[in-house]
Design a protein around this motif. Structure first.
Motif, PDB file in Angstrom:
ATOM      1  N   PHE A   1      32.168-136.439  44.932  1.00 15.43           N
ATOM      2  CA  PHE A   1      32.882-135.842  43.698  1.00 15.43           C
ATOM      3  C   PHE A   1      32.488-134.405  43.469  1.00 15.43           C
ATOM      4  O   PHE A   1      33.147-133.443  43.170  1.00 15.43           O
ATOM      5  N   PHE A   2      30.877-134.224  43.256  1.00 15.26           N
ATOM      6  CA  PHE A   2      30.570-132.906  43.047  1.00 15.26           C
ATOM      7  C   PHE A   2      31.014-131.788  44.019  1.00 15.26           C
ATOM      8  O   PHE A   2      31.453-130.695  43.548  1.00 15.26           O
ATOM      9  N   ILE A   3      31.048-132.091  45.372  1.00 16.50           N
ATOM     10  CA  ILE A   3      31.335-131.164  46.321  1.00 16.50           C
ATOM     11  C   ILE A   3      32.898-130.803  46.314  1.00 16.50           C
ATOM     12  O   ILE A   3      33.333-130.016  46.195  1.00 16.50           O
ATOM     13  N   MET A   4      33.703-131.936  46.139  1.00 15.29           N
ATOM     14  CA  MET A   4      35.117-131.771  46.024  1.00 15.29           C
ATOM     15  C   MET A   4      35.732-131.122  44.793  1.00 15.29           C
ATOM     16  O   MET A   4      36.430-130.281  44.845  1.00 15.29           O
ATOM     17  N   ARG A   5      35.071-131.303  43.598  1.00 11.92           N
ATOM     18  CA  ARG A   5      35.132-130.530  42.496  1.00 11.92           C
ATOM     19  C   ARG A   5      34.987-129.030  42.671  1.00 11.92           C
ATOM     20  O   ARG A   5      35.896-128.440  42.174  1.00 11.92           O
ATOM     21  N   ALA A   6      33.835-128.789  43.342  1.00 12.64           N
ATOM     22  CA  ALA A   6      33.604-127.100  43.373  1.00 12.64           C
ATOM     23  C   ALA A   6      34.621-126.836  44.608  1.00 12.64           C
ATOM     24  O   ALA A   6      35.310-125.745  44.305  1.00 12.64           O
ATOM     25  N   HIS A   7      34.816-127.542  45.414  1.00 10.71           N
ATOM     26  CA  HIS A   7      36.061-127.089  46.506  1.00 10.71           C
ATOM     27  C   HIS A   7      37.114-126.764  45.888  1.00 10.71           C
ATOM     28  O   HIS A   7      37.968-125.864  46.422  1.00 10.71           O
ATOM     29  N   ASN A   8      37.457-127.670  44.912  1.00  5.08           N
ATOM     30  CA  ASN A   8      38.993-127.672  44.409  1.00  5.08           C
ATOM     31  C   ASN A   8      38.732-126.405  43.297  1.00  5.08           C
ATOM     32  O   ASN A   8      39.809-126.355  42.461  1.00  5.08           O
ATOM     33  N   ASP A   9      37.834-125.894  43.001  1.00 12.88           N
ATOM     34  CA  ASP A   9      37.591-124.673  41.829  1.00 12.88           C
ATOM     35  C   ASP A   9      37.927-125.670  40.421  1.00 12.88           C
ATOM     36  O   ASP A   9      38.767-125.034  39.668  1.00 12.88           O
ATOM     37  N   ARG A  10      37.222-126.616  40.404  1.00 12.82           N
ATOM     38  CA  ARG A  10      37.345-127.491  39.307  1.00 12.82           C
ATOM     39  C   ARG A  10      36.207-127.795  38.380  1.00 12.82           C
ATOM     40  O   ARG A  10      36.037-128.596  37.638  1.00 12.82           O
ATOM     41  N   ASN A  11      35.350-126.689  38.563  1.00  9.60           N
ATOM     42  CA  ASN A  11      33.994-127.011  37.880  1.00  9.60           C
ATOM     43  C   ASN A  11      33.541-126.423  36.716  1.00  9.60           C
ATOM     44  O   ASN A  11      32.616-126.212  36.405  1.00  9.60           O
ATOM     45  N   ASP A  12      34.511-125.874  36.041  1.00  8.25           N
ATOM     46  CA  ASP A  12      34.556-125.147  34.785  1.00  8.25           C
ATOM     47  C   ASP A  12      33.499-124.230  34.631  1.00  8.25           C
ATOM     48  O   ASP A  12      32.823-123.980  33.939  1.00  8.25           O
ATOM     49  N   GLN A  13      33.727-123.284  35.568  1.00  9.29           N
ATOM     50  CA  GLN A  13      32.759-122.213  35.794  1.00  9.29           C
ATOM     51  C   GLN A  13      31.255-122.627  35.566  1.00  9.29           C
ATOM     52  O   GLN A  13      30.267-122.001  35.135  1.00  9.29           O
ATOM     53  N   GLY A  14      30.949-123.424  36.466  1.00  7.61           N
ATOM     54  CA  GLY A  14      29.552-124.052  36.507  1.00  7.61           C
ATOM     55  C   GLY A  14      28.902-123.260  37.659  1.00  7.61           C
ATOM     56  O   GLY A  14      28.258-123.661  38.668  1.00  7.61           O
ATOM     57  N   TYR A  15      28.473-121.796  37.323  1.00  4.37           N
ATOM     58  CA  TYR A  15      27.925-121.087  38.213  1.00  4.37           C
ATOM     59  C   TYR A  15      27.179-120.081  37.493  1.00  4.37           C
ATOM     60  O   TYR A  15      27.386-119.726  36.064  1.00  4.37           O
ATOM     61  N   ARG A  16      26.157-119.292  37.998  1.00  2.00           N
ATOM     62  CA  ARG A  16      25.401-118.326  37.373  1.00  2.00           C
ATOM     63  C   ARG A  16      25.872-117.046  37.485  1.00  2.00           C
ATOM     64  O   ARG A  16      25.677-115.979  36.744  1.00  2.00           O
ATOM     65  N   ALA A  17      26.810-116.747  38.753  1.00  3.72           N
ATOM     66  CA  ALA A  17      27.247-115.335  39.283  1.00  3.72           C
ATOM     67  C   ALA A  17      28.564-115.818  39.639  1.00  3.72           C
ATOM     68  O   ALA A  17      28.556-116.475  40.810  1.00  3.72           O
ATOM     69  N   TYR A  18      29.558-115.234  39.087  1.00  3.75           N
ATOM     70  CA  TYR A  18      31.042-115.452  39.448  1.00  3.75           C
ATOM     71  C   TYR A  18      31.059-114.777  40.965  1.00  3.75           C
ATOM     72  O   TYR A  18      31.622-115.402  41.909  1.00  3.75           O
ATOM     73  N   ALA A  19      30.684-113.645  41.122  1.00  2.00           N
ATOM     74  CA  ALA A  19      30.441-112.981  42.414  1.00  2.00           C
ATOM     75  C   ALA A  19      29.533-112.187  42.691  1.00  2.00           C
ATOM     76  O   ALA A  19      28.786-111.792  41.615  1.00  2.00           O
ATOM     77  N   ASN A  20      29.211-111.690  43.785  1.00  2.44           N
ATOM     78  CA  ASN A  20      28.179-110.611  44.152  1.00  2.44           C
ATOM     79  C   ASN A  20      26.753-111.236  44.023  1.00  2.44           C
ATOM     80  O   ASN A  20      25.671-110.514  43.821  1.00  2.44           O
ATOM     81  N   GLY A  21      26.501-112.510  43.854  1.00  7.31           N
ATOM     82  CA  GLY A  21      25.382-113.354  43.654  1.00  7.31           C
ATOM     83  C   GLY A  21      25.103-114.432  44.746  1.00  7.31           C
ATOM     84  O   GLY A  21      26.368-114.865  45.265  1.00  7.31           O
ATOM     85  N   TYR A  22      24.279-115.072  44.713  1.00  9.60           N
ATOM     86  CA  TYR A  22      23.776-116.174  45.458  1.00  9.60           C
ATOM     87  C   TYR A  22      23.953-117.374  44.546  1.00  9.60           C
ATOM     88  O   TYR A  22      23.216-117.632  43.581  1.00  9.60           O
ATOM     89  N   GLU A  23      25.168-118.228  44.914  1.00 10.32           N
ATOM     90  CA  GLU A  23      25.267-119.500  44.184  1.00 10.32           C
ATOM     91  C   GLU A  23      25.588-120.626  44.959  1.00 10.32           C
ATOM     92  O   GLU A  23      26.675-120.960  45.411  1.00 10.32           O
ATOM     93  N   PRO A  24      24.498-121.044  45.762  1.00 16.48           N
ATOM     94  CA  PRO A  24      24.721-122.162  46.669  1.00 16.48           C
ATOM     95  C   PRO A  24      24.291-123.621  46.270  1.00 16.48           C
ATOM     96  O   PRO A  24      23.954-124.302  46.780  1.00 16.48           O
ATOM     97  N   SER A  25      24.831-123.931  45.037  1.00 20.47           N
ATOM     98  CA  SER A  25      24.644-125.381  44.486  1.00 20.47           C
ATOM     99  C   SER A  25      25.122-126.297  45.332  1.00 20.47           C
ATOM    100  O   SER A  25      24.618-127.518  45.649  1.00 20.47           O
ATOM    101  N   VAL A  26      26.553-126.405  46.011  1.00 20.46           N
ATOM    102  CA  VAL A  26      26.956-127.160  46.965  1.00 20.46           C
ATOM    103  C   VAL A  26      26.111-127.090  48.083  1.00 20.46           C
ATOM    104  O   VAL A  26      25.521-128.015  48.859  1.00 20.46           O
ATOM    105  N   ASP A  27      25.966-126.090  49.066  1.00 18.95           N
ATOM    106  CA  ASP A  27      25.164-125.529  50.159  1.00 18.95           C
ATOM    107  C   ASP A  27      23.953-126.153  50.068  1.00 18.95           C
ATOM    108  O   ASP A  27      23.501-126.668  51.094  1.00 18.95           O
ATOM    109  N   VAL A  28      23.060-126.162  48.914  1.00 16.47           N
ATOM    110  CA  VAL A  28      21.774-126.933  49.109  1.00 16.47           C
ATOM    111  C   VAL A  28      21.881-128.248  49.369  1.00 16.47           C
ATOM    112  O   VAL A  28      21.111-128.655  50.190  1.00 16.47           O
TER     113      VAL A  28
END
Length: 650
Positions: A269-296
């Protein structure tokens, strides 16, 4: 215009309006024979008429549409039907060398695991049969373990699996009497966690970056974005903790060498929610930064699989065995950009780098801009095609409301399709399908090529964009930033951006864009640093630039392209997407055979430049088609359609 009024400011963004407004006053009659006054009036009239003629001539020269006038289409409708639930059995089968997903609930987000494992290159199979699953060395039980989802025989089979020295991974271990197998005593369910921090232990040495060490489950400031979690009480080995210190991932070891890992959240669910862009801005950098929560987490699954499966062979994720997949893209959505395209083309040609140009097919004037998709500007389009660049769609209207416009009926055609942006937040006549269908039709008619890639204006993504893209003939999308999706790896999209039905369209996240300060040539080092982090695991590096100037963005490309060439493969989105789609279909199986080992690579369609990671104790024979790369991986220059068998030895 009102008497005595002044010329209003233009409502067009980034354009100049010319307004002539005479001021009317009460005048005394002057006879025509008053020569000085009469001459002045004649001169003024001639001057004004000349201005109008010049303006009209310039307008006509700029906005002729002769190459579009004879076009009418597309003729065939686009049907967006309700997607049937994807069948997990389509991911079943294969040899014992694959990672086995034991599905304990079909009504779950198992597609997240399937798409994620495909992205990271781990061969897997899905089964609901415990006996079949435990034939494999590494078993992932999903979505949960409890007395309800697994009977006693099934739970005992998992226990015996670990007692034989094999490996078990499970998400959401809620009970069933197997807690001791995972090395904890009890489970506490919660919805109060937003982050997971990995412990500093030897097996997790590769998790070194701060944004890898701490991954987000949701936006810390938005509690409604937090997902359900499970904490494991009195655990023997804690590998990761929630932000409050409670155990998020634990491990139990067996005397026979077996291991059991328990994750305290729904990974699929965690992966799919991110893939679907439904994680409610659960990130530290919208762009131009390293945001690997799924990739880890995908890299962690790959590491566990490679550690515990003796015949683990995985696929690399970049063409030709390179470390990074780099794609330069341009969003052409402004009249002034058209005059700059050839300058960027020349730079790319000098560097030997093909790029993708997402072009807005704007054939009318509205609030945003003039109709720059016309005869004059199409010459630049022809020049790009001749230089080997990809032409892709950036919609018709470039509406900021695209995420909320109607789907449409799939019969929208040029020239009847006439959307208008009246102002920000006010778009009329646009549909999701109309923007896709009409822009693709015009671009294909005028370039003679196939248009398969799309990016919406403002990166506005309607819920039904994935299946609308597929229905309209597109294959590849680059519609969201890697930060927003918390992954830098491409992936297959889902219908309605939900959880149960996959589409044929692949998404390629944007790593670097040009609008967030500072200006681009002031953050070259930052971009190179990001690229180097992504190169550690074969991620993609999609760059988004608006060619509205030939200044700092141009200098950014001048500087970064040579810096990336030692590690990066460069191609258009179509080239990368075609390779990725072919790779997605490849199946790997490894088995012992007559004292040796055989690798079978099954490819429904040919694919070039496919690399593999082999176990340290296995090598292809000297006459093999596999070539060793400097980093220890192995490359097959061309995999033909069908099944290729490669013999390996110690």
């Amino acid at each position: 215009m009102a008497r005595g009024g002044r010329c209003p400011e233009s409502r067009l963004t980034r354009t100049v309006s010319i307004c002539w407004s005479p001021t009317f006053t009460d005048e005394v009659f002057v006879p025509f024979w008053d020569k000085p006054a009469f001459a002045a009036r004649v001169i003024a009239a001639v001057f004004i008429v000349s201005l109008l003629i010049a303006a009209a001539t310039a307008f006509i020269d700029r906005n002729t549409f002769d190459r579009l006038d004879k076009l009418n289409g597309p003729g065939e409708p686009s049907y967006v039907s309700e997607q049937a639930r994807s069948d997990w059995k389509g991911y079943s089968g294969g040899e014992r060398s694959r990672l086995a997903i034991l599905l304990t609930d079909e009504d779950s987000a198992w597609l997240g695991l399937a798409h994620g494992l495909k992205s990271i290159g781990v061969p897997f199979t899905i089964t609901d049969d415990v006996t079949e699953a435990t034939r494999h060395h590494v078993v992932l039980v999903y979505p949960l373990i409890s007395g309800r989802t697994l009977d006693e025989a099934g739970r005992m089979a998992l226990r015996r699996h670990v007692e034989k020295g094999r490996t078990l991974i499970a998400t959401q271990v809620l009970g069933g009497g197997v807690q001791d197998l995972f090395g904890f005593e009890s489970t506490v369910e919660s919805r109060s966690h937003h982050s997971i921090i990995f412990e500093d232990v030897p097996t997790l040495e590769w998790i070194s970056d701060p944004n890898e060490r701490t991954v987000l489950l949701g936006q810390p400031e938005l509690s409604t974005s937090w997902t359900g979690t499970q904490t494991y009480e009195k655990a023997q080995q804690i590998l990761a903790r929630f932000e409050d210190g409670s155990a998020a991932m634990v491990k139990g070891d067996n005397e026979a060498g077996g291991s059991a890992y328990a994750l305290g959240f729904d990974l699929g669910f965690f992966i799919m929610r991110a893939h679907n862009d439904r994680n409610d801005q659960g990130y530290r950098a919208y762009a131009n930064g390293y945001e690997p929560s799924v990739d880890v987490w995908l890299r962690w699954l790959k590491a566990v699989y490679r550690e515990h499966e003796p015949l683990a062979i995985t696929m690399a994720s970049v063409p030709e065995g390179r470390q990074l997949a780099a794609v330069v893209t341009f969003d052409v959505d402004y009249v002034e950009s058209m005059g700059n395209l050839l300058a960027y083309r020349d730079l790319l040609v000098r560097e030997g780098v093909p790029a993708t140009f997402f072009l807005q097919t704007k054939y009318y004037r509205d609030f945003q801009d003039e109709g720059f998709f016309n005869d004059r500007t199409l010459a630049a389009l022809d020049a790009l095609v001749e230089a080997g660049m990809e032409i892709a769609s950036h919609s018709v209207s470039h509406s900021d409301m695209y995420a909320s416009v109607p789907l449409g009926d799939g019969t929208e055609q040029y020239p009847l399709y006439q959307p208008r942006v009246k102002s920000l937040g006010d778009t009329r006549g646009a549909t999701v399908l109309g923007e896709l269908r009409v822009s693709r039709f015009l671009l294909e008619q005028l370039t003679g090529g196939q248009v398969v890639s799309f990016r919406p204006g403002y990166l506005a993504t309607p819920p039904r964009l994935p299946e609308a893209l597929a229905a309209s003939g597109y294959r590849f999308s680059s519609s969201a930033t890697a930060g927003n999706l918390t992954t830098h790896l491409p992936f297959r999209t889902n219908a309605q951006r939900m959880y149960s039905s996959e589409t044929s369209v692949f998404e390629f996240p944007i790593a670097v864009e040009d609008e967030i300060p500072p200006i681009m040539d002031q953050r070259v080092e930052e971009a190179v640093e990001l690229a180097e982090k992504l190169a550690r695991y074969g991620a993609s590096f999609v760059m988004l630039l608006h060619p509205n100037e030939v200044d700092h963005k141009y200098r950014f490309l001048e500087q970064i392209l040579p810096r990336l060439k030692p590690i990066a493969w460069f191609g258009t989105l179509k080239q990368y997407g075609s390779w990725w789609a072919a790779r997605d279909k490849v199946e790997l199986d490894v088995q012992q055979q007559d004292g040796g080992v055989e690798l079978k690579v099954k490819a429904p369609e040919p694919i070039k430049g496919l690399a593999f990671e082999l176990p340290e104790d296995l090598r292809p024979y000297p006459d093999s088609v596999m070539q060793r790369l400097p980093d220890g991986r192995w490359l097959i220059n061309e995999v033909p359609a069908g099944t290729m068998t490669i013999s390996l030895g110690k």
